[in-house]
Design an enzyme around this catalytic site. Structure first.
Site, PDB file in Angstrom:
ATOM      1  N   LYS A   1       0.831  -1.208   0.000  1.00  0.00           N
ATOM      2  CA  LYS A   1       0.000   0.000   0.000  1.00  0.00           C
ATOM      3  C   LYS A   1       0.867   1.259   0.000  1.00  0.00           C
ATOM      4  CE  LYS A   1      -3.804   1.954   2.807  1.00  0.00           C
ATOM      5  NZ  LYS A   1      -4.585   1.730   4.048  1.00  0.00           N
TER       6      LYS A   1
ATOM      7  N   SER B   1      -9.349   1.696   3.930  1.00  0.00           N
ATOM      8  CA  SER B   1      -8.540   2.452   3.001  1.00  0.00           C
ATOM      9  C   SER B   1      -7.593   1.605   2.160  1.00  0.00           C
ATOM     10  CB  SER B   1      -7.726   3.499   3.787  1.00  0.00           C
ATOM     11  OG  SER B   1      -6.817   2.877   4.682  1.00  0.00           O
TER      12      SER B   1
ATOM     13  N   SER C   1      -9.408  -0.694   7.923  1.00  0.00           N
ATOM     14  CA  SER C   1      -8.926  -0.435   6.563  1.00  0.00           C
ATOM     15  C   SER C   1      -8.335  -1.638   5.842  1.00  0.00           C
ATOM     16  CB  SER C   1      -7.893   0.692   6.579  1.00  0.00           C
ATOM     17  OG  SER C   1      -8.506   1.923   6.859  1.00  0.00           O
TER      18      SER C   1
END
Length: 473
Positions: A82, A158, A182
């Site tokens: 990420k 997220s 997330s």
């Protein structure tokens, strides 16, 4: 596109093939890059792809496997990370126009450093909402990330780019962050496995502005793959004061333990959440399947009221620190700017009162786990909704934690929690089941998740199923 999720090898399958010499890391990486070429125009899962570096890494891994000396059990596995993790040689823009890409990028976060040592092939960096601030995945820099099961729908966030990449075969593994759900929210929406380990199990640097809530963890298509990746990521790092000590036993060594006799509390709604009927029915069905397999399941709530108010203070007060990075630039996501402004109004007394409530919630859950080994809930009370919205359209909800009541409480308590796909809605969207365990009981959570995966797997979609076309933006 959805069918590709089932035709892409898992990490465990890839390393078995590498050992047998039937597939090479170069072949697997080439196929993952081809999947990115085919699918990422629809999903927008990657913020950065570095094919040249990936192929160089794959060739190095291939040499190690041919010499019989792989660097780790995931050496040569194509994967992503990420774009909140510092990754040497690549910019970490965090989905923001306010981060200058033209600066030295010469430091690895602990997760990136562990991956370099272990030898998986890093394909690139996955998308995130700006600074990872919300439960869906769009940002001013790269736009909207879409669900590979239906590209009109959100991935959740997220870590939405990571979930979409894993679900659609654009890499077998990914590493995400989880400050309020997330990892688990997008894993549930995209039909993959996502684990938020015990706080500090995966060290972080630099510490998140939300350090009291922030976790990092693996995302994968199977529980076995998640355990393989966690074995690499776990362990101390001197840059993280919350980091836990070395693992005594690899998680993969205990993954297949017999869970008969484990006690599980099944809470359909935590006593306060509203749950979509299809989600409720699917999770109840999976809980019954676990009971049939020997887990002692009883319906029981932990008995705490919704801790939204305390979470909101902790979240917004932490987010206010992002102003140091973002400034007052016009390019900041308006929703994030509003959260920062709300955080700036929180007093020290407000924050300390929220912290007292957070600790009390942890004490309550610790006592609860003296009676129940694990807690089972839905992961998210609804299926994935339309992409491009922070809350389900027409819901009247004020902000993202209002539609994800099952995830953020367990960031406050620092417990391990995993989501496993167990069903699909009548519209074909994945449904996830969450398993929560006591702090430091990550191995137990993984073992129960593996049992769920075995006794109540999510049905495969028809191979010919096509993703819905993305609307014009």
């Amino acid at each position: 596109m959805a069918g590709d999720r089932y035709h892409s090898p898992t990490a465990a399958e890839l390393v078995a093939a590498y050992a047998a010499g039937t597939i090479s890391p170069v072949e697997a990486t080439t196929e993952a890059l081809e999947a990115i070429r085919r699918h990422d125009g629809d999903c927008n899962a990657y913020a950065l792809v570095d094919a040249e570096s990936a192929l160089a890494g794959a060739r190095a891994a291939e040499r190690r496997w041919r010499a019989g000396a792989p660097a780790s059990p995931i050496d040569g596995v194509p994967m992503s990370i990420k774009d909140l993790f510092l990754t040497r040689g690549w910019p970490t823009l965090r989905g923001s126009r306010c981060v200058d890409p033209d600066q030295p990028w010469d430091v690895d976060s602990p997760a990136a450093a562990r991956l370099r040592e272990a030898g998986p092939v890093l394909l690139g960096k996955t998308t995130t909402p700006e600074m990872g601030w919300k439960g869906v995945c769009d940002n001013p820099l790269t736009g909207v990330t879409r669900n590979p099961w239906d590209t009109t729908r959100t991935t959740g966030g997220s870590s939405g780019g990571s979930a979409a990449a894993v679900a659609s075969g654009m890499g077998a593994l990914s590493v995400g962050t989880d400050g309020g759900g997330s990892v688990r929210i997008p894993a549930s929406f995209c039909g993959v496995v996502g684990l938020k380990p015990t706080h500090g199990r995966v060290p972080q640097y630099p510490l998140s502005a939300l350090a009291v809530l922030a976790h990092a963890g693996p995302m994968a298509r199977t529980v076995e793959d998640a355990a393989l990746l966690l074995d690499v990521l776990a362990g101390p790092d001197p840059r993280d004061p919350f980091a836990l000590g070395p693992l005594a036993t690899p998680y993969t060594d205990t993954l297949g333990r017999d869970v008969a006799g484990v006690t599980a509390a099944f809470s359909p709604d935590l006593g306060y959440a509203r749950v979509d009927p299809e989600v409720a029915a699917a999770v109840a069905s999976a809980a019954r399947a676990l009971q049939d397999a020997g887990v002692r399941v009883e319906q029981a709530d932990p008995g705490f009221p919704d801790p939204y108010d305390a979470f909101d203070i902790l979240w917004c007060a932490g987010a206010a620190k992002w102003r140091d990075v973002l400034g007052d630039g016009a390019g900041v996501d308006p929703g994030l700017r509003a959260v920062i402004e709300r955080g700036l109004t929180c007093s020290a007394a407000d924050y300390l009162a929220a912290e007292v409530e957070r600790v009390a919630l942890g004490v309550r859950m610790g006592e609860f786990h003296t009676r129940h080994d694990v807690l089972i809930t839905p992961t998210v009370p609804i299926p994935a909704f339309e992409a491009g919205h922070d809350v389900p359209p027409g819901s009247g909800l004020s902000d993202w934690p209002r539609w994800t009541p099952f995830t953020y409480p367990f960031n406050m308590t620092h417990q391990p929690a995993i989501t496993v796909p167990v069903a699909r809605t009548s519209g074909g969207l994945p449904i996830g089941l969450q398993i929560v365990g006591p702090r430091h009981a990550d191995a137990l959570v993984l073992a129960v998740a593996r049992a769920v995966e075995r006794v109540h797997p999510m049905a495969d979609p028809p191979a010919a199923r096509a993703a819905a076309p993305a609307p014009a933006s």
